[in-house]
Design a protein around this motif. Sequence first.
Motif, PDB file in Angstrom:
ATOM      1  N   PHE A   1      -6.368   4.057   7.721  1.00 15.30           N
ATOM      2  CA  PHE A   1      -5.542   3.782   6.542  1.00 15.30           C
ATOM      3  C   PHE A   1      -4.050   3.659   6.848  1.00 15.30           C
ATOM      4  N   PRO A   2      -3.452   4.540   7.655  1.00 18.93           N
ATOM      5  CA  PRO A   2      -2.034   4.307   7.980  1.00 18.93           C
ATOM      6  C   PRO A   2      -1.819   2.988   8.725  1.00 18.93           C
ATOM      7  N   ALA A   3      -2.753   2.639   9.609  1.00 19.78           N
ATOM      8  CA  ALA A   3      -2.625   1.367  10.323  1.00 19.78           C
ATOM      9  C   ALA A   3      -2.713   0.197   9.347  1.00 19.78           C
ATOM     10  N   LEU A   4      -3.607   0.300   8.369  1.00 21.02           N
ATOM     11  CA  LEU A   4      -3.753  -0.761   7.371  1.00 21.02           C
ATOM     12  C   LEU A   4      -2.493  -0.892   6.522  1.00 21.02           C
ATOM     13  N   TYR A   5      -1.959   0.235   6.047  1.00 18.31           N
ATOM     14  CA  TYR A   5      -0.746   0.181   5.237  1.00 18.31           C
ATOM     15  C   TYR A   5       0.425  -0.384   6.032  1.00 18.31           C
ATOM     16  N   MET A   6       0.526  -0.013   7.298  1.00 18.50           N
ATOM     17  CA  MET A   6       1.616  -0.514   8.120  1.00 18.50           C
ATOM     18  C   MET A   6       1.456  -2.011   8.382  1.00 18.50           C
ATOM     19  N   PHE A   7       0.221  -2.442   8.609  1.00 16.44           N
ATOM     20  CA  PHE A   7      -0.018  -3.869   8.831  1.00 16.44           C
ATOM     21  C   PHE A   7       0.317  -4.676   7.576  1.00 16.44           C
ATOM     22  N   ARG A   8      -0.092  -4.175   6.427  1.00 16.15           N
ATOM     23  CA  ARG A   8       0.225  -4.861   5.168  1.00 16.15           C
ATOM     24  C   ARG A   8       1.728  -4.915   4.935  1.00 16.15           C
ATOM     25  N   PHE A   9       2.408  -3.800   5.234  1.00 17.80           N
ATOM     26  CA  PHE A   9       3.867  -3.779   5.094  1.00 17.80           C
ATOM     27  C   PHE A   9       4.491  -4.866   5.970  1.00 17.80           C
ATOM     28  N   ALA A  10       4.076  -4.913   7.234  1.00 18.60           N
ATOM     29  CA  ALA A  10       4.665  -5.867   8.174  1.00 18.60           C
ATOM     30  C   ALA A  10       4.382  -7.310   7.756  1.00 18.60           C
ATOM     31  N   SER A  11       3.154  -7.570   7.339  1.00 16.09           N
ATOM     32  CA  SER A  11       2.802  -8.931   6.921  1.00 16.09           C
ATOM     33  C   SER A  11       3.602  -9.359   5.697  1.00 16.09           C
ATOM     34  N   LYS A  12       3.686  -8.472   4.720  1.00 18.26           N
ATOM     35  CA  LYS A  12       4.424  -8.796   3.492  1.00 18.26           C
ATOM     36  C   LYS A  12       5.921  -8.909   3.772  1.00 18.26           C
ATOM     37  N   ALA A  13       6.435  -8.084   4.679  1.00 17.83           N
ATOM     38  CA  ALA A  13       7.868  -8.145   5.002  1.00 17.83           C
ATOM     39  C   ALA A  13       8.209  -9.483   5.646  1.00 17.83           C
TER      40      ALA A  13
ATOM     41  N   THR B   1      11.295 -12.091  -3.774  1.00 18.38           N
ATOM     42  CA  THR B   1      11.540 -10.716  -4.190  1.00 18.38           C
ATOM     43  C   THR B   1      10.231  -9.995  -4.485  1.00 18.38           C
ATOM     44  N   ALA B   2       9.257 -10.687  -5.066  1.00 17.89           N
ATOM     45  CA  ALA B   2       7.967 -10.068  -5.388  1.00 17.89           C
ATOM     46  C   ALA B   2       7.238  -9.634  -4.113  1.00 17.89           C
ATOM     47  N   THR B   3       7.273 -10.468  -3.097  1.00 12.22           N
ATOM     48  CA  THR B   3       6.619 -10.115  -1.822  1.00 12.22           C
ATOM     49  C   THR B   3       7.368  -8.989  -1.135  1.00 12.22           C
ATOM     50  N   LEU B   4       8.695  -8.995  -1.249  1.00 11.51           N
ATOM     51  CA  LEU B   4       9.498  -7.902  -0.708  1.00 11.51           C
ATOM     52  C   LEU B   4       9.116  -6.588  -1.378  1.00 11.51           C
ATOM     53  N   THR B   5       8.936  -6.623  -2.683  1.00  4.03           N
ATOM     54  CA  THR B   5       8.525  -5.427  -3.430  1.00  4.03           C
ATOM     55  C   THR B   5       7.145  -4.966  -2.985  1.00  4.03           C
ATOM     56  N   ASP B   6       6.220  -5.915  -2.763  1.00  4.99           N
ATOM     57  CA  ASP B   6       4.878  -5.570  -2.273  1.00  4.99           C
ATOM     58  C   ASP B   6       4.949  -4.919  -0.893  1.00  4.99           C
ATOM     59  N   SER B   7       5.854  -5.411  -0.057  1.00  2.00           N
ATOM     60  CA  SER B   7       5.969  -4.820   1.276  1.00  2.00           C
ATOM     61  C   SER B   7       6.450  -3.377   1.182  1.00  2.00           C
ATOM     62  N   PHE B   8       7.411  -3.133   0.295  1.00  2.00           N
ATOM     63  CA  PHE B   8       7.892  -1.762   0.114  1.00  2.00           C
ATOM     64  C   PHE B   8       6.823  -0.868  -0.500  1.00  2.00           C
ATOM     65  N   GLU B   9       5.965  -1.440  -1.335  1.00  2.00           N
ATOM     66  CA  GLU B   9       4.860  -0.660  -1.895  1.00  2.00           C
ATOM     67  C   GLU B   9       3.924  -0.178  -0.785  1.00  2.00           C
ATOM     68  N   ASN B  10       3.631  -1.049   0.185  1.00  2.00           N
ATOM     69  CA  ASN B  10       2.779  -0.649   1.297  1.00  2.00           C
ATOM     70  C   ASN B  10       3.477   0.343   2.216  1.00  2.00           C
ATOM     71  N   LEU B  11       4.784   0.204   2.379  1.00  2.00           N
ATOM     72  CA  LEU B  11       5.536   1.173   3.170  1.00  2.00           C
ATOM     73  C   LEU B  11       5.503   2.538   2.495  1.00  2.00           C
ATOM     74  N   LYS B  12       5.643   2.551   1.162  1.00  2.00           N
ATOM     75  CA  LYS B  12       5.547   3.801   0.402  1.00  2.00           C
ATOM     76  C   LYS B  12       4.159   4.420   0.586  1.00  2.00           C
ATOM     77  N   SER B  13       3.109   3.593   0.511  1.00  2.00           N
ATOM     78  CA  SER B  13       1.741   4.094   0.680  1.00  2.00           C
ATOM     79  C   SER B  13       1.532   4.684   2.067  1.00  2.00           C
ATOM     80  N   TYR B  14       2.115   4.039   3.076  1.00  2.00           N
ATOM     81  CA  TYR B  14       2.021   4.558   4.447  1.00  2.00           C
ATOM     82  C   TYR B  14       2.643   5.951   4.528  1.00  2.00           C
ATOM     83  N   TYR B  15       3.861   6.097   4.025  1.00  2.00           N
ATOM     84  CA  TYR B  15       4.535   7.392   4.102  1.00  2.00           C
ATOM     85  C   TYR B  15       3.876   8.436   3.214  1.00  2.00           C
ATOM     86  N   LYS B  16       3.355   8.027   2.085  1.00  2.00           N
ATOM     87  CA  LYS B  16       2.650   8.964   1.202  1.00  2.00           C
ATOM     88  C   LYS B  16       1.384   9.481   1.889  1.00  2.00           C
TER      89      LYS B  16
END
Length: 155
Positions: free
Chosen positions: A90-102, A111-126
Motif C-alpha cells: 500500500f505505501p508503494a501504491l500510494y507513492m506510485f500514484r502520487f508520482a504519476s499524478k504529480a 490543478t485537479a491532477t495536482l490535488t489528486d497527487s497531494f491526496e495520494n501523498l497524504k494517504s502515503y503519510y497517513k
Amino acid sequence: MDYNSQSQFESFELQFTKQAQDYYHQTAKWATFLSIIGFIATGIMVIFALVMFAIGGAMASTMANNPMASMFTGGMLGGFYLLFAIINFFPALYMFRFASKAKAALSENSTATLTDSFENLKSYYKFTGLAVIIMISIYILFFFGLIVAGMSSAF
C-alpha cells in the motif's frame, strides 16, 4: 463580530513558482523510483512466502510426529512474509500514484491532477504514520509482556 468577512488566508493566492515546480518534478522522479523498489520488495516477499509455505509442506511430511514444528517453521514464516508483503504494497501504491499524478499535473498544467497527487501523498503519510503507531504499540505491549513474564517467573 462579522463572520461573513474573509480572513487574510481565505483570500491568499498560492503561487506555484517555476522553482517549486522543478522541486516537485524531482520529488516525483524519486517517488517513482522508491515506489518501484517497493513493488519489487513486495514481489520478493510474496516469493519468499510461497517458498516458506512449500518448505512447511515438505517439513510436515518429514516431521509427521511433530506437526507443530513444521507449521511454525514454514507456515508461520510464510504467513508473516505474506502479511508484510500486503502491508508493504500500500505505501508503494500510494507513492506510485502520487508520482504519476504529480508528473501528469506538471505536464498538463492541471490543478485537479495536482490535488489528486497531494491526496495520494497524504494517504502515503497517513498509512505510514498509522503503521508506526501500531508498531510502537506492539513494542510497548511486548515490553510489558516481558516484564509480566519476568515477574511471574521470579515468584
